[in-house]
Motif scaffolding. Structure first.
Motif, PDB file in Angstrom:
ATOM      1  N   GLY A 338       0.789  -1.227   0.000  1.00  0.00           N
ATOM      2  CA  GLY A 338       0.000   0.000   0.000  1.00  0.00           C
ATOM      3  C   GLY A 338       0.814   1.267   0.000  1.00  0.00           C
ATOM      4  O   GLY A 338       0.252   2.361  -0.097  1.00  0.00           O
ATOM      5  N   PHE A 339       2.145   1.170   0.106  1.00  0.00           N
ATOM      6  CA  PHE A 339       2.986   2.367   0.064  1.00  0.00           C
ATOM      7  C   PHE A 339       3.071   2.902  -1.364  1.00  0.00           C
ATOM      8  O   PHE A 339       3.067   2.158  -2.344  1.00  0.00           O
ATOM      9  CB  PHE A 339       4.403   2.049   0.563  1.00  0.00           C
ATOM     10  CG  PHE A 339       4.630   2.372   2.009  1.00  0.00           C
ATOM     11  CD1 PHE A 339       4.778   3.691   2.425  1.00  0.00           C
ATOM     12  CD2 PHE A 339       4.680   1.360   2.953  1.00  0.00           C
ATOM     13  CE1 PHE A 339       4.981   3.992   3.761  1.00  0.00           C
ATOM     14  CE2 PHE A 339       4.883   1.649   4.285  1.00  0.00           C
ATOM     15  CZ  PHE A 339       5.036   2.967   4.701  1.00  0.00           C
ATOM     16  N   THR A 340       3.184   4.222  -1.465  1.00  0.00           N
ATOM     17  CA  THR A 340       3.461   4.898  -2.727  1.00  0.00           C
ATOM     18  C   THR A 340       4.568   5.913  -2.487  1.00  0.00           C
ATOM     19  O   THR A 340       4.909   6.235  -1.345  1.00  0.00           O
ATOM     20  CB  THR A 340       2.219   5.627  -3.265  1.00  0.00           C
ATOM     21  OG1 THR A 340       1.797   6.609  -2.305  1.00  0.00           O
ATOM     22  CG2 THR A 340       1.077   4.662  -3.530  1.00  0.00           C
ATOM     23  N   GLY A 341       5.160   6.449  -3.560  1.00  0.00           N
ATOM     24  CA  GLY A 341       6.149   7.510  -3.435  1.00  0.00           C
ATOM     25  C   GLY A 341       7.557   6.995  -3.256  1.00  0.00           C
ATOM     26  O   GLY A 341       7.833   5.784  -3.353  1.00  0.00           O
ATOM     27  N   ASN A 421       4.296   7.381   1.095  1.00  0.00           N
ATOM     28  CA  ASN A 421       3.039   7.624   1.801  1.00  0.00           C
ATOM     29  C   ASN A 421       2.228   6.342   1.920  1.00  0.00           C
ATOM     30  O   ASN A 421       2.090   5.577   0.967  1.00  0.00           O
ATOM     31  CB  ASN A 421       2.206   8.683   1.069  1.00  0.00           C
ATOM     32  CG  ASN A 421       0.861   8.900   1.741  1.00  0.00           C
ATOM     33  OD1 ASN A 421       0.785   9.225   2.916  1.00  0.00           O
ATOM     34  ND2 ASN A 421      -0.211   8.718   0.981  1.00  0.00           N
ATOM     35  N   LYS A 422       1.749   6.105   3.127  1.00  0.00           N
ATOM     36  CA  LYS A 422       0.739   5.081   3.381  1.00  0.00           C
ATOM     37  C   LYS A 422      -0.117   5.587   4.526  1.00  0.00           C
ATOM     38  O   LYS A 422       0.388   5.925   5.593  1.00  0.00           O
ATOM     39  CB  LYS A 422       1.386   3.739   3.741  1.00  0.00           C
ATOM     40  CG  LYS A 422       0.342   2.632   4.005  1.00  0.00           C
ATOM     41  CD  LYS A 422       0.990   1.290   4.297  1.00  0.00           C
ATOM     42  CE  LYS A 422      -0.078   0.230   4.553  1.00  0.00           C
ATOM     43  NZ  LYS A 422       0.505  -1.107   4.816  1.00  0.00           N
ATOM     44  N   ILE A 423      -1.395   5.673   4.270  1.00  0.00           N
ATOM     45  CA  ILE A 423      -2.387   6.233   5.219  1.00  0.00           C
ATOM     46  C   ILE A 423      -1.921   7.564   5.807  1.00  0.00           C
ATOM     47  O   ILE A 423      -2.103   7.843   6.994  1.00  0.00           O
ATOM     48  CB  ILE A 423      -2.763   5.235   6.331  1.00  0.00           C
ATOM     49  CG1 ILE A 423      -1.555   4.839   7.183  1.00  0.00           C
ATOM     50  CG2 ILE A 423      -3.422   4.009   5.752  1.00  0.00           C
ATOM     51  CD1 ILE A 423      -1.934   4.097   8.475  1.00  0.00           C
ATOM     52  N   GLY A 424      -1.295   8.399   4.960  1.00  0.00           N
ATOM     53  CA  GLY A 424      -0.877   9.722   5.406  1.00  0.00           C
ATOM     54  C   GLY A 424       0.415   9.748   6.180  1.00  0.00           C
ATOM     55  O   GLY A 424       0.749  10.779   6.778  1.00  0.00           O
ATOM     56  N   GLY A 426       4.713   8.883   6.103  1.00  0.00           N
ATOM     57  CA  GLY A 426       5.879   8.504   5.339  1.00  0.00           C
ATOM     58  C   GLY A 426       6.445   7.187   5.839  1.00  0.00           C
ATOM     59  O   GLY A 426       6.033   6.652   6.881  1.00  0.00           O
ATOM     60  N   PHE A 427       7.441   6.653   5.091  1.00  0.00           N
ATOM     61  CA  PHE A 427       8.022   5.350   5.420  1.00  0.00           C
ATOM     62  C   PHE A 427       8.587   5.340   6.843  1.00  0.00           C
ATOM     63  O   PHE A 427       8.278   4.462   7.650  1.00  0.00           O
ATOM     64  CB  PHE A 427       9.128   5.023   4.401  1.00  0.00           C
ATOM     65  CG  PHE A 427       9.768   3.691   4.610  1.00  0.00           C
ATOM     66  CD1 PHE A 427       9.188   2.537   4.115  1.00  0.00           C
ATOM     67  CD2 PHE A 427      10.971   3.574   5.309  1.00  0.00           C
ATOM     68  CE1 PHE A 427       9.785   1.290   4.306  1.00  0.00           C
ATOM     69  CE2 PHE A 427      11.574   2.340   5.499  1.00  0.00           C
ATOM     70  CZ  PHE A 427      10.978   1.193   5.000  1.00  0.00           C
ATOM     71  N   SER A 428       9.397   6.323   7.177  1.00  0.00           N
ATOM     72  CA  SER A 428      10.015   6.361   8.504  1.00  0.00           C
ATOM     73  C   SER A 428       8.967   6.577   9.588  1.00  0.00           C
ATOM     74  O   SER A 428       9.017   5.958  10.657  1.00  0.00           O
ATOM     75  CB  SER A 428      11.067   7.467   8.561  1.00  0.00           C
ATOM     76  OG  SER A 428      11.705   7.500   9.820  1.00  0.00           O
ATOM     77  N   HIS A 429       7.993   7.434   9.310  1.00  0.00           N
ATOM     78  CA  HIS A 429       6.944   7.718  10.295  1.00  0.00           C
ATOM     79  C   HIS A 429       6.059   6.494  10.525  1.00  0.00           C
ATOM     80  O   HIS A 429       5.677   6.191  11.662  1.00  0.00           O
ATOM     81  CB  HIS A 429       6.108   8.911   9.814  1.00  0.00           C
ATOM     82  CG  HIS A 429       5.062   9.339  10.783  1.00  0.00           C
ATOM     83  ND1 HIS A 429       3.897   9.958  10.398  1.00  0.00           N
ATOM     84  CD2 HIS A 429       4.985   9.238  12.129  1.00  0.00           C
ATOM     85  CE1 HIS A 429       3.163  10.223  11.456  1.00  0.00           C
ATOM     86  NE2 HIS A 429       3.795   9.791  12.517  1.00  0.00           N
ATOM     87  N   PHE A 430       5.716   5.783   9.442  1.00  0.00           N
ATOM     88  CA  PHE A 430       4.848   4.611   9.582  1.00  0.00           C
ATOM     89  C   PHE A 430       5.500   3.567  10.486  1.00  0.00           C
ATOM     90  O   PHE A 430       4.844   2.990  11.356  1.00  0.00           O
ATOM     91  CB  PHE A 430       4.551   4.011   8.204  1.00  0.00           C
ATOM     92  CG  PHE A 430       3.615   2.843   8.239  1.00  0.00           C
ATOM     93  CD1 PHE A 430       2.244   3.029   8.145  1.00  0.00           C
ATOM     94  CD2 PHE A 430       4.084   1.542   8.372  1.00  0.00           C
ATOM     95  CE1 PHE A 430       1.362   1.951   8.191  1.00  0.00           C
ATOM     96  CE2 PHE A 430       3.223   0.460   8.417  1.00  0.00           C
ATOM     97  CZ  PHE A 430       1.858   0.667   8.326  1.00  0.00           C
ATOM     98  N   PHE A 431       6.779   3.336  10.285  1.00  0.00           N
ATOM     99  CA  PHE A 431       7.475   2.330  11.091  1.00  0.00           C
ATOM    100  C   PHE A 431       8.038   2.911  12.388  1.00  0.00           C
ATOM    101  O   PHE A 431       8.532   2.154  13.233  1.00  0.00           O
ATOM    102  CB  PHE A 431       8.607   1.697  10.274  1.00  0.00           C
ATOM    103  CG  PHE A 431       8.134   0.749   9.215  1.00  0.00           C
ATOM    104  CD1 PHE A 431       7.767  -0.545   9.537  1.00  0.00           C
ATOM    105  CD2 PHE A 431       8.027   1.162   7.895  1.00  0.00           C
ATOM    106  CE1 PHE A 431       7.318  -1.430   8.562  1.00  0.00           C
ATOM    107  CE2 PHE A 431       7.585   0.287   6.912  1.00  0.00           C
ATOM    108  CZ  PHE A 431       7.224  -1.010   7.240  1.00  0.00           C
TER     109      PHE A 431
END
Length: 705
Positions: A338-341, A421-424, A426-431
């Protein structure tokens, strides 16, 4: 009329007058006794063979006005309910400090963001970094304290419920014992007014604990029922049962309050009462305090999340040697879907020069790293290969970690023109790779999962949910088992099954935009959901269904006391990420510069960025900034405290008025008693003179013989 008849008539009048004078004497001597009800001796004519033969006192009763008594009991129950609600809610408001002062909790939210703004002006200043960290840590420490104290208020309310139940049982036993005494006195024509007065006082105390309806029995005494008609006394006494919870936390499931009627039928007490101290305590414990706790936890969660969003876009100089994320509650494959960007993982030396770099491009169902195509399953292997040993990525127990070799540091940065971006997030923020604020439990319920995502739970594991009605009484406990199907859609089907799941009350729905799970009730008002037991464990993260999706207000409120600043940053302010990575810098170029404070502006602005607040307590949430949410929460708590104060004042005033009218009708009036005393003294004298006259006639007749 014979002389014997005259003597009997006079004697009856003398006895009746003596009884009336004794009643008046009792009334006068108790003129200032609280709760004393005026006695009335009911006098009637004696008739023999159709001819009057004197008078007698048929019975002595209390001057009770049943309408005024009922009004006083009802008003007293409401006054007790509103008083305890205000008392406890005022304590809740006091936990947050003065909303208009400078040192309250809500002022601490703005002070934390302002401290980062000051740090942005001079990012190299250690004192300003320390001030920003101190303000931030103080905010979450205070939030932790308040969250704990809210549960202490609930624990106090729970203990008082136990005391109120014990007191009610004692009162019902005494009331029923007096019923027996009053009935016995009535059967033999005795004076039971003293027992009736004592009983009325006991009923008054009972009415402050719960709303009651009182009716007079034909044999003497009273029958007492709750407002909904459950028999409490009159044919024996009811018994209330409650076992307090002990230590209370946000996820505590409280026991039911049971009432067993004299005939043996057992019912939930909360279904049959609408007012009284017990009702007010339950409302505070189960509704008002949890709502405050849930909203506080949601505020702290969003403040932490927005600070983490900004901090994940930054880096310290030099970069940290390792980045350890948060538990995302799912497998790496599910998390990557589901990630993009575009994002980049870069390794920098102590001078900020890039030593190695892996550019990750998320497309529509595709992933490339430095141009090499990969899949979610092969992501780690490809990433490690492209980093060439300069850094290592690993994923364990739901946590993604990155570690650089030697003295180098590692940075994760998004492409400014096309950020990941995934559900608003970024990659680092999501994890949560470079989070500033950590939590000891899952705090973010935007999972990003879809109905086709694997849920990771073992079939056969169970969780038990409790549905509670508007009154606080239990509706039903349901045990739901993990199905054989392995997708989130299969899990939802099992949860929503009408026979074995929640289908008869509503349905769980997974938000397609961010993976949030919410419950849609079939009826209004919606029942409250709490989790009694959760034996589910997800592989590989180890979290339960309750923790993953935030099912029930208890687990959501429990987040409030789990936030803290990252330990290494708290111990070394130089690790605070205030610099912004230059995404255009290639290997060998300088990407991080000492003194760069651009990232601090992001931290300072975090309080003004609209965040996706979820529903919490009685708030529906929505897109609003953390600072605005804090202000609205402060106003809401203050407004509710004012409303409970107004409700208490109105209820107490109404009770005072009802009690005053009851006292005016049932109390002792010295002027009236003086008139009655004079009247009965004259009646006594008249009867005595009649006896004297009859005696004189006897003497005359005897003298004539």
């Amino acid at each position: 009329m014979s002389l014997n008849a005259i003597m009997n008539t006079a004697n009856s009048g003398l006895t009746a007058a003596q009884t009336q004078l004794r009643v008046v004497s009792d009334n006068v001597s108790n003129v200032n006794t609280p709760g004393y009800v005026r006695k009335i001796a009911e006098q009637q004519t004696l008739v023999s063979m159709g001819v009057g033969s004197g008078v007698e006192v048929a019975r002595i009763r209390l001057a009770t006005d049943r309408f005024l008594q009922a009004a006083s009991f009802n008003a007293g129950a409401d006054a007790a309910r509103q008083s305890v609600r205000y008392e406890l809610y005022d304590r809740l408001q006091g936990l947050f400090g003065d909303p208009g002062g400078d040192n309250g909790f809500f002022q601490g939210v703005d002070k934390a963001f302002a401290a980062f703004a000051a740090a942005a002006e001079d990012p190299a200043s250690s004192p300003r970094r320390q001030e920003a960290l101190f303000r931030t840590q103080a905010l979450f420490d205070e939030g932790n304290r308040i969250a704990g104290q809210i549960q202490a208020v609930r624990e106090d309310a729970d203990g008082r419920i136990q005391s109120a139940v014990d007191q009610a049982n004692s009162l019902l036993q005494q009331i029923e014992a007096l019923n027996i005494e009053i009935a016995r006195s009535s059967a033999v024509g005795g004076d039971g007014s003293g027992a009736e007065t004592a009983q009325a006082a006991l009923i008054g105390q009972l009415s402050e604990l719960m709303d009651v309806r009182v009716s007079t029995r034909s044999v003497g005494g009273v029958s007492i029922r709750t407002g909904a008609g459950v028999l409490l006394a009159g044919e024996g006494h009811a018994t209330l049962e409650y076992n307090r919870a002990g230590t209370v936390n946000a996820e505590t499931a409280f026991n039911e309050i049971w009432v067993t009627e004299p005939r043996g039928q057992k019912r939930p007490l909360l279904e049959s009462i609408t007012s009284g101290e017990i009702k007010g305590l339950v409302e505070t414990r189960d509704i008002e305090a949890p709502q405050v706790a849930e909203r506080l936890a949601e505020l702290l969660t969003r403040v932490a999340d927005e600070l983490n969003r900004a901090h994940n876009a930054n880096s310290s100089v030099p970069a940290p040697t390792s980045l350890t994320g948060r538990n995302v509650g799912q497998s790496l494959e599910a998390a990557l879907t589901g990630f993009t960007g575009n994002t980049a993982v870069a390794v920098t030396n102590t001078s900020g020069q890039v030593q190695a770099r892996a550019d990750i491009v998320f497309g529509a169902g595709t992933i490339t790293i430095n141009g090499t195509a990969t899949t979610p399953a092969g992501f780690l292997a490809t990433l490690n290969a492209e980093l060439g040993g300069a850094a290592t990525a690993s994923f364990s127990n739901g946590v993604l970690s990155l570690s650089a070799t030697g003295t180098n540091g590692v940075v994760v940065a998004d492409d400014p023109s096309n950020p990941s971006n995934k559900i608003g997030r970024g990659f680092s923020h999501f994890f949560g790779l470079n989070d500033l604020i950590t939590s000891d439990r899952p705090a973010i319920y935007q999972t990003g999962l879809t109905t086709s995502s694997p849920h990771g739970f073992t079939p056969g594991e169970t969780m038990t949910l409790r549905f509670t009605g508007e009154t606080g009484a239990k509706i039903r406990d349901l045990s739901v088992a993990i199905p054989a199907g392995g997708t989130v859609g299969d899990l939802l089907t099992a949860l929503n099954d009408p026979a074995t799941g929640v289908g008869r009350f509503g349905s769980f729905v997974l938000d397609s935009t961010d993976g949030t799970l919410r419950f849609n009730a079939l009826n209004t008002p919606a029942p409250r959901i709490s989790v009694l037991e959760d034996r589910t464990t997800q592989v590989p993260s180890g979290v339960s269904i309750t923790e993953l999706f935030g099912i029930g207000g208890g687990v959501r409120a429990s987040r409030g006391d789990g936030f803290s600043m990252r330990t290494d940053i708290r111990q070394s302010p130089s690790l605070l990420g205030l610099a912004r990575f230059d995404f255009a810098a290639g290997v060998g170029a300088t990407a991080l510069t000492s003194g760069d404070g651009r990232g601090a502006l992001g931290l300072a602005d975090a309080g003004q960025v609209n965040a996706a607040f979820q529903s919490a307590g009685d708030s529906l949430g929505g897109q609003i900034s953390a600072s605005r949410y804090a202000s609205e929460l402060a106003g809401d708590i203050g407004g509710r405290a004012a409303l409970t104060k107004t409700a208490m004042d109105s209820a107490v005033a109404l009770h005072s008025e009802a009690a005053a009218r009851q006292r005016a009708e049932e109390g002792v009036n010295l002027d009236e008693e003086l008139v009655l005393m004079t009247t009965y003294q004259q009646a006594f004298n008249a009867s005595a003179r009649l006896i004297q006259a009859a005696r004189d006639l006897y003497d005359i007749l005897l003298g004539m013989v």
